[in-house]
Design a protein around this motif. Sequence first.
Motif, PDB file in Angstrom:
ATOM      1  N   LEU A   1      -3.006  -1.871   9.914  1.00  0.00           N
ATOM      2  CA  LEU A   1      -3.700  -3.056  10.435  1.00  0.00           C
ATOM      3  C   LEU A   1      -3.623  -4.211   9.448  1.00  0.00           C
ATOM      4  O   LEU A   1      -3.401  -5.372   9.829  1.00  0.00           O
ATOM      5  N   ASN A   2      -3.796  -3.919   8.171  1.00  0.00           N
ATOM      6  CA  ASN A   2      -3.669  -4.973   7.172  1.00  0.00           C
ATOM      7  C   ASN A   2      -2.254  -5.525   7.111  1.00  0.00           C
ATOM      8  O   ASN A   2      -2.039  -6.731   6.911  1.00  0.00           O
TER       9      ASN A   2
ATOM     10  N   ILE B   1      -4.083   4.055   9.081  1.00  0.00           N
ATOM     11  CA  ILE B   1      -4.760   3.190  10.061  1.00  0.00           C
ATOM     12  C   ILE B   1      -5.174   1.854   9.430  1.00  0.00           C
ATOM     13  O   ILE B   1      -4.736   0.791   9.902  1.00  0.00           O
ATOM     14  N   PRO B   2      -5.997   1.842   8.382  1.00  0.00           N
ATOM     15  CA  PRO B   2      -6.324   0.524   7.797  1.00  0.00           C
ATOM     16  C   PRO B   2      -5.111  -0.159   7.178  1.00  0.00           C
ATOM     17  O   PRO B   2      -4.995  -1.395   7.205  1.00  0.00           O
ATOM     18  N   SER B   3      -4.189   0.627   6.617  1.00  0.00           N
ATOM     19  CA  SER B   3      -3.021   0.034   5.980  1.00  0.00           C
ATOM     20  C   SER B   3      -2.138  -0.676   7.001  1.00  0.00           C
ATOM     21  O   SER B   3      -1.678  -1.802   6.765  1.00  0.00           O
TER      22      SER B   3
ATOM     23  N   ARG C   1      -1.849  -7.944   9.913  1.00  0.00           N
ATOM     24  CA  ARG C   1      -2.632  -9.164   9.630  1.00  0.00           C
ATOM     25  C   ARG C   1      -1.837 -10.121   8.752  1.00  0.00           C
ATOM     26  O   ARG C   1      -1.778 -11.321   9.031  1.00  0.00           O
TER      27      ARG C   1
ATOM     28  N   GLU D   1      -4.399   9.680   7.521  1.00  0.00           N
ATOM     29  CA  GLU D   1      -5.472   8.811   8.042  1.00  0.00           C
ATOM     30  C   GLU D   1      -5.541   7.456   7.359  1.00  0.00           C
ATOM     31  O   GLU D   1      -6.099   6.497   7.919  1.00  0.00           O
ATOM     32  N   THR D   2      -4.969   7.356   6.146  1.00  0.00           N
ATOM     33  CA  THR D   2      -4.992   6.055   5.477  1.00  0.00           C
ATOM     34  C   THR D   2      -4.008   5.066   6.087  1.00  0.00           C
ATOM     35  O   THR D   2      -4.055   3.876   5.785  1.00  0.00           O
TER      36      THR D   2
ATOM     37  N   ASP E   1       0.855  -1.184   0.000  1.00  0.00           N
ATOM     38  CA  ASP E   1       0.000   0.000   0.000  1.00  0.00           C
ATOM     39  C   ASP E   1       0.891   1.235   0.000  1.00  0.00           C
ATOM     40  O   ASP E   1       2.024   1.206   0.509  1.00  0.00           O
TER      41      ASP E   1
END
Length: 623
Positions: free
Chosen positions: A170-171, A166-168, A174, A163-164, A157
């Motif tokens: 976490l992924n 945060i999901p990046s 994972r 702010e992007t 990514d």
Amino acid sequence: MSPTTRRLTTAQALVRFLSAQYSERDGVRHRLITGTWGIFGHGNVAGIGQALLEAGEDAMPFHQGRNEQAMVHAAVGHARHLNRLSAQAVTTSIGPGATNLVTGAALATINRLPVLLLPGDYFATRPADPLLQQLEHPVEADVSVNDTLRPVSRYFDRVTRPETLIPSALNAMRVLADPAETGAVTLALPQDVQAEAYDWPEEFFAERVWPVRRPAPDPVELAAAVRAIRAARRPLIVAGGGVHHSEAEEALKALVDTTGIPVASTQAGKGSLRHDHPADLGGIGHTGTAVCDDMARTADLIIGVGTRYSDFTTASTTLFQEPGVRFVNLNITAFDAHKLAARPLVADARTGLRALTEALSGHRVDPDYEAEYRAGGARWDAVVEAAFAADDSAVPTQTQVLGALDAVVGDDDVIINAAGSLPGDLHKLWRARSPRQYHLEYGYSCMGYEIPAGIGVQLAAPGTPVWSLVGDGTYLMMPTEIVTAVQEGLPVNLVLIQNHGYASIGGLSEETGGERFGTAYRYRAADGTFTGDPLPVDLAANAASLGMDVIRAKTVRELRDALAVTRASDRPTCVHVETDPAPTSPPAAAWWDVPVAEVASREAAAGARERYDGHAADRRRHL
């Protein structure tokens, strides 16, 4: 009421987030990101560099590298030794610092080992265009050199806004913690975004635990596997790297002790059984033992455990020759479990082996089969002894170097290698004494892996004697991290074998009609070929100039003494030995498919093609 927030730069937030991530397996928690390797440039010095400084060593230990590819190798060696339960991050600037990551990323992903890559990237806001080191693409302005990391990453990514992240992020965690999906993970970080401040929710920095699951086998798949094993007359287990990653060595031993099924090992799986276990047949495939390959040719059932069946393992699909041979593949990754038209058993290796052992209660192979493979193992032990035997006053051959090392190491020593002729000799001859002693990177077989990986292992297991085995060709690829070992006070032991060229590729060239063209380190002769005198390079002096203690050994006796001194040293030490080039390793007992020129005027190539056609006729499609 708005949630509590903390104002940090994106880089500061990322470092704080990474410091609070953990993996957990079998109730034991491990820090997921144990440290960050870095070389700083304009693409990361004011972002990630400042964030690491501000966080401090307790929050995120920092390791200074000399080459970006080598930093990835060190992180990969670290993760492998810790059974993929911990990983390290690698930060670089933009441009060549980022593209130097590609080889290491490919190595990590091919070997299914976790590493987090944090290359700097161009300005997201584009205040100046182009930047220093920017690749300008005429039709895709959002392309950067970091896109070279996409095909070699399991997750990629580009964080174009704070702010992007945060999901990046976490992924990214994972994937790093997923035993089936893991590999290189890349978060490309535009340098302006790294330094941009944002109000981050406190929940983002909360301690987070990522369970490393142990999925159990499906009952239907398990029943089918058990039926196949009970029906087999000559079953053979092929143990791959998944046995080690799952810490399934004791579960494998329990199955073998119960059923009497023998075990062959891939390069990644060697050490799954201790070398002196009566069911251990050693390495399989092109670099395998003769007894193991003989048993594989007549096996009617192959039970793959945590292996991806590379061409070296299957001898380019010529090894498993029993007409009715079938496969059962126990693998946490369905992609690998279905290979060779197998009956899949998709599960964690330890969980699956334990389930098989319970379901096979009372079953054991025929005593004559056990007697056959045990006798074969005894014969191979004699072959190993002969290859290791040496006159104390002689110049050692490469296999005698391994024999001298074999006499010095203890059960917990780690032997690291990746490329050249050594992997073949080690796979056939090394006596693995413990699960993590045999550390071969052979998924990518990357020259230059050995020294930085030794540093990674030392960081993972301080006090463990670590031996990085390299030939002169590999040494010249990447000696730079010797400086890092000296800086960090890590007593990595380097065994440097000087044979004046690419010995492995030279032999392959000769076998395939290439006549060793371009494989020797020699002066040009009058005819333009590299067949003159050896080059006057002094690699021992080079290692000393980088800060290593160096011992030169000329005879077998001197070599043994040097290895003993080195093992007792608390400093990075190099043993330099020039070897007798006479081949003393047992020849390959199985083929490897390297296509040979179909038409050639030179006799060597024509003869090689004739041999090639003969071997190629044995290739099979296992359907």
